[in-house]
Design a protein around this motif. Structure first.
Motif, mmCIF file in Angstrom:
data_model
loop_
_atom_site.group_PDB
_atom_site.id
_atom_site.type_symbol
_atom_site.label_atom_id
_atom_site.label_comp_id
_atom_site.label_asym_id
_atom_site.label_seq_id
_atom_site.Cartn_x
_atom_site.Cartn_y
_atom_site.Cartn_z
ATOM 1 N N LEU A 191 -5.575 54.523 39.016
ATOM 2 C CA LEU A 191 -6.262 55.716 39.524
ATOM 3 C C LEU A 191 -5.357 56.503 40.464
ATOM 4 N N PHE A 192 -4.607 55.788 41.287
ATOM 5 C CA PHE A 192 -3.688 56.437 42.220
ATOM 6 C C PHE A 192 -2.595 57.180 41.473
ATOM 7 N N LEU A 193 -2.031 56.555 40.459
ATOM 8 C CA LEU A 193 -0.892 57.131 39.748
ATOM 9 C C LEU A 193 -1.256 58.429 39.043
ATOM 10 N N PHE A 194 -2.486 58.505 38.518
ATOM 11 C CA PHE A 194 -2.887 59.683 37.756
ATOM 12 C C PHE A 194 -3.788 60.622 38.549
ATOM 13 N N SER A 195 -3.858 60.456 39.849
ATOM 14 C CA SER A 195 -4.681 61.334 40.681
ATOM 15 C C SER A 195 -3.923 62.607 41.032
ATOM 16 N N ASP A 196 -4.673 63.624 41.420
ATOM 17 C CA ASP A 196 -4.045 64.883 41.838
ATOM 18 C C ASP A 196 -3.210 64.687 43.096
ATOM 19 N N TRP A 197 -3.640 63.790 43.968
ATOM 20 C CA TRP A 197 -2.881 63.528 45.194
ATOM 21 C C TRP A 197 -1.500 62.971 44.869
ATOM 22 N N ALA A 198 -1.459 62.023 43.941
ATOM 23 C CA ALA A 198 -0.172 61.424 43.581
ATOM 24 C C ALA A 198 0.732 62.443 42.918
ATOM 25 N N LYS A 199 0.152 63.261 42.021
ATOM 26 C CA LYS A 199 0.958 64.282 41.348
ATOM 27 C C LYS A 199 1.507 65.291 42.353
ATOM 28 N N LEU A 200 0.725 65.543 43.394
ATOM 29 C CA LEU A 200 1.170 66.481 44.423
ATOM 30 C C LEU A 200 2.276 65.877 45.280
ATOM 31 N N ARG A 201 2.173 64.566 45.536
ATOM 32 C CA ARG A 201 3.094 63.919 46.469
ATOM 33 C C ARG A 201 4.162 63.069 45.798
ATOM 34 N N LEU A 202 4.213 63.080 44.477
ATOM 35 C CA LEU A 202 5.245 62.303 43.789
ATOM 36 C C LEU A 202 6.658 62.661 44.240
ATOM 37 N N ILE B 243 -9.900 71.868 41.221
ATOM 38 C CA ILE B 243 -8.939 70.929 41.802
ATOM 39 C C ILE B 243 -9.181 70.767 43.300
ATOM 40 N N GLU B 244 -9.376 71.869 44.006
ATOM 41 C CA GLU B 244 -9.562 71.754 45.456
ATOM 42 C C GLU B 244 -10.898 71.100 45.804
ATOM 43 N N LEU B 245 -11.918 71.286 44.985
ATOM 44 C CA LEU B 245 -13.166 70.569 45.216
ATOM 45 C C LEU B 245 -12.998 69.081 44.914
ATOM 46 N N GLY B 246 -12.094 68.765 43.981
ATOM 47 C CA GLY B 246 -11.754 67.370 43.744
ATOM 48 C C GLY B 246 -11.088 66.753 44.964
ATOM 49 N N GLU C 229 8.639 64.468 34.952
ATOM 50 C CA GLU C 229 7.595 64.123 33.993
ATOM 51 C C GLU C 229 6.398 65.041 34.039
ATOM 52 N N MET C 230 6.360 66.021 34.945
ATOM 53 C CA MET C 230 5.222 66.928 35.017
ATOM 54 C C MET C 230 5.683 68.348 34.741
ATOM 55 N N GLU C 231 4.847 69.090 34.042
ATOM 56 C CA GLU C 231 5.174 70.470 33.737
ATOM 57 C C GLU C 231 5.111 71.321 34.994
ATOM 58 N N LYS C 232 5.932 72.354 35.030
ATOM 59 C CA LYS C 232 6.005 73.206 36.221
ATOM 60 C C LYS C 232 4.676 73.895 36.480
ATOM 61 N N ASP C 233 3.986 74.309 35.415
ATOM 62 C CA ASP C 233 2.720 75.014 35.595
ATOM 63 C C ASP C 233 1.688 74.143 36.293
ATOM 64 N N SER C 234 1.596 72.879 35.883
ATOM 65 C CA SER C 234 0.592 72.001 36.487
ATOM 66 C C SER C 234 0.923 71.715 37.939
ATOM 67 N N VAL C 235 2.212 71.573 38.263
ATOM 68 C CA VAL C 235 2.611 71.345 39.648
ATOM 69 C C VAL C 235 2.304 72.572 40.498
ATOM 70 N N GLN D 143 0.046 74.760 39.969
ATOM 71 C CA GLN D 143 -1.400 74.847 40.130
ATOM 72 C C GLN D 143 -1.889 73.892 41.208
ATOM 73 N N LEU D 144 -1.335 72.671 41.231
ATOM 74 C CA LEU D 144 -1.722 71.699 42.246
ATOM 75 C C LEU D 144 -1.331 72.168 43.644
ATOM 76 N N ILE D 145 -0.140 72.735 43.746
ATOM 77 C CA ILE D 145 0.332 73.218 45.050
ATOM 78 C C ILE D 145 -0.580 74.329 45.566
ATOM 79 N N GLU D 146 -0.909 75.271 44.687
ATOM 80 C CA GLU D 146 -1.779 76.371 45.088
ATOM 81 C C GLU D 146 -3.180 75.863 45.439
ATOM 82 N N ALA D 147 -3.687 74.918 44.634
ATOM 83 C CA ALA D 147 -5.018 74.371 44.902
ATOM 84 C C ALA D 147 -5.052 73.647 46.244
#
Length: 660
Positions: free
Chosen positions: A324-335, A251-254, A197-203, A205-209
């Motif tokens: 909030l958890f489901l749509f957070s950067d942490w959840a997207k990173l660890r889904l 993202i990393e400051l988030g 459900e997530m685009e490769k680019d956004s993932v 970006q999250l991994i790099e951040a």
């Protein structure tokens, strides 16, 4: 002597505890909703709202528990109309409120460092709850329902105390030392797990951040990083566009905001997820059992209504926290670690749109202009109440504060200039021609002397203090900008760099007056006040010609004779920068009169000067001050500082065993 009427006292005794409990629930909603929003809203109203809710939300449950404890201490029977059987039930919910929502644990960094006070409060309140439970125990449904809620309250309150301790300065640094950073292979491992459900680019970006965030965490804790760490970060960033680089930093400051001010360290762990599942099921079960076993005719209707509100409200808070958890950067990173949660195809498009448009900081910068406020103060008429309360100056200060978006053009200007410095430092590093310590010390002279060959302006850069220098150039930039506007007649036809220069100039003055702890120490505020006083004297003497027009005011300053301004400077404070700011503006305008200089070159030079000043201020600002401002919508200065660190500009890198 009885101060309050007996009727009012009786009314408070009867309804005060009920009101306190209901207000406590409302405060939990306020913190849950607006606590995380302060990460990307820089307005004053949210600071006041969250601060007020945070303070009262800690005090009110404590007060309510004390009242309930007092009822028990006065008598074992129901002297108050509040049923004793409901007291322990309500107390268990209040203990949960002391644990706070997941989206905010600390209002400021000081709250983390004072975690021992919270621990003491935790011990006391748990003792009160245990006393209430044992003293009011009876073999009924309410007592049995209260027991699991009390256990959950103890866990959640203890969890908050643990998070405050973990985020304190000392423990945060210790955790980084005891848990080495994952190897560079971390990125390759994470890239293998990408959910549908997530685009490769956004993932990606999250991994790099997150990878960069691990290095930023070490910098924030004031730890030393090696040359290899610098190369990894530099290689990841230097080929990206300005928008991509600033997005990674946002993202990393988030991530850092979540670590410092929320329960992210526990919520996104396996234990934290398990506890929240158990918590949600417990409250749903309690609501079901309450509706089945509690009869309306056995208890006061108002007490039953409050109990339903508490249970339903707590369930709503749990659901909101889950969202909030489901749509957070942490959840997207660890889904991927959560067994690849699937999303129906009909939901994929809305979710992708939401993820792309998620805001991570205010993306704005404060704007404060010296000439504008001087002109407004001349014509301003203060309200009598404001003068009486002595807040007229403070209110005028905030009335004249405006905001400007840190748009792509500004990001490109900053990023390209930093890349140029970074490329040079990388080359000179291996040739041993220039140390980065020298580059980090630049605050305008490198642009003027090395890049543009202007040697006669050294007196207004390195030969004066930083705050003195940037106030001089703030005045000069304004005069040059409005002189061009007077000559051209239309702001749309001005050179694009001129607007960016004015934005950066006004932003630096905003930092000096509204975030002074982020600026290098000096006499900046005193110089600003002295310059304002001198400017107002000049404008008052020319009020008939100015008519509150900034263009006319700047034109008169630029065309004024040196001896006229110098005399005003001697009569006024020696800290004023008005006279010499006008002198710089005339020199800059004279350069444009030279056939070898164009209007474009002039503004390119001034824009690069301001970027170098901004970079110097960013590096000189301590990491703790950067961390403090994450809760105020974030600052462009912080993003520039982190970006510079990843490009190799930090005093915390060591090369070949030496401090750079």
């Amino acid at each position: 002597m009885q101060i309050l009427p007996e009727e009012l006292t009786t009314l408070w005794m009867e309804w005060g505890i009920r009101f306190a409990i209901f207000l406590s629930l409302c405060l939990q909603f306020t913190l849950a909703i607006f606590g995380p929003r302060r990460k990307y809203i820089a307005k004053s109203w949210i600071k006041i709202l969250v601060w007020s809710a945070y303070v009262i939300a800690d005090w009110l449950p404590t007060y309510a528990l004390g009242v309930l404890f007092g009822y028990q201490g006065v008598s074992g029977d129901a002297k108050c109309s509040t049923s004793n059987k409901f007291q322990t039930f309500w107390a268990s919910i209040l203990l949960l409120h002391l644990g706070g929502p997941d989206s905010i644990t600390a209002y400021s960094l000081e709250d983390n460092d004072l975690w021992l006070r919270h621990f003491l409060g935790f011990v006391v309140q748990v003792g009160v709850i245990v006393y209430l439970f044992l003293n009011s125990w009876s073999n009924n449904a309410l007592a049995y329902m209260s027991l699991p809620l009390i256990l959950l309250g103890i866990i959640r309150y203890g969890e908050r105390t643990f998070v405050l301790r973990s985020s304190s300065t000392k423990r945060f640094k210790h955790s980084l030392l005891s848990n080495p950073d994952p190897s560079p292979e971390f990125i390759k491992v994470m890239e293998l797990n990408i959910v549908e459900e997530m685009e490769k680019d956004s993932v990606q970006q999250l991994i790099e951040a997150h990878f960069l965030f691990k290095r930023f965490g070490n910098l924030y804790a004031e730890l030393i990083l090696g040359y290899g760490e610098e190369i990894l970060s530099y290689n990841m960033l230097h080929q990206k566009s300005a928008n991509e680089a600033f997005s990674l930093v946002a993202i990393e400051l988030g991530f850092m905001f979540d670590i410092l001010y929320t329960k992210a360290t526990t919520v996104f762990s396996r234990v934290g997820i398990f506890l929240r599942c158990i918590s949600f099921l417990t409250f749903v079960s309690a609501l079901v059992f309450f509706s089945i076993f509690i009869r309306m005719d056995e208890y006061p209707t108002v007490d039953i209504s409050i109990s339903y509100s508490l249970l339903a409200g707590t369930i709503a808070l749990e659901l909101y926290s889950f969202k909030l958890f489901l749509f957070s950067d942490w959840a997207k990173l660890r889904l991927p670690k959560l067994r690849k949660l699937q999303t129906p195809r009909i939901c994929k498009a809305p979710i992708r749109s939401f993820l792309r448009n998620q805001k991570r900081w205010s993306e704005s910068m404060g704007q404060f202009n010296l000439v504008s406020i001087c002109l407004k103060e001349i014509s301003a008429t203060c309200i009598g109440v404001e003068k009486l309360l002595r807040v007229d100056k403070l209110l005028d200060k905030y009335r004249n504060l405006t905001w400007k978006e840190a748009d792509v053009d500004l990001q490109n200007l900053i990023y390209q200039r930093l890349l140029q410095k970074s490329d040079n430092s990388q080359m000179n590093l291996f040739e041993y021609d220039m140390s980065r310590r020298k580059i980090l010390a630049y605050r305008g002279e490198n642009v003027l002397e090395t890049r543009y060959g202007i040697l006669d302006l050294r007196w207004c850069t390195v030969e004066v203090e930083f705050d003195h220098s940037f106030l001089l150039w703030h005045v000069a930039t304004d005069l040059c900008y409005y002189n061009d506007l007077h000559r051209i007649g239309d702001a749309k036809n001005l050179h694009p760099r001129s607007k960016l220069c004015k934005y950066l100039s006004d932003y630096m003055l905003y930092l000096l007056l509204f975030c002074p702890s982020m600026m290098p120490k000096g006499f900046g505020e005193s110089r600003y006040k002295a310059t304002c006083e001198e400017a107002m004297k000049f404008f008052e003497s020319k009020q008939d010609e100015i008519s509150n027009s900034k263009i006319e005011a700047c034109r008169l300053l630029l065309e004024s004779k040196d001896d006229q301004l110098l005399l005003a400077n001697r009569v006024g404070s020696h800290l004023s920068t008005l006279f010499y700011g006008c002198k710089i503006a005339r020199q800059l305008q004279a350069l444009e009169g030279d056939n070898s200089w164009s209007n474009e070159q002039k503004w390119e030079m001034i824009s690069e000067f301001w970027v170098e000043m901004l970079a110097y201020a960013a590096i000189e600002c301590g990491w703790r001050e950067h961390g403090q401002n994450l809760r105020k919508g974030g600052e462009l200065l912080t993003h520039v500082c982190v970006l510079m660190a990843h490009l190799g500009f930090s005093k915390q890198y060591r090369i070949y065993g030496r401090d750079i």
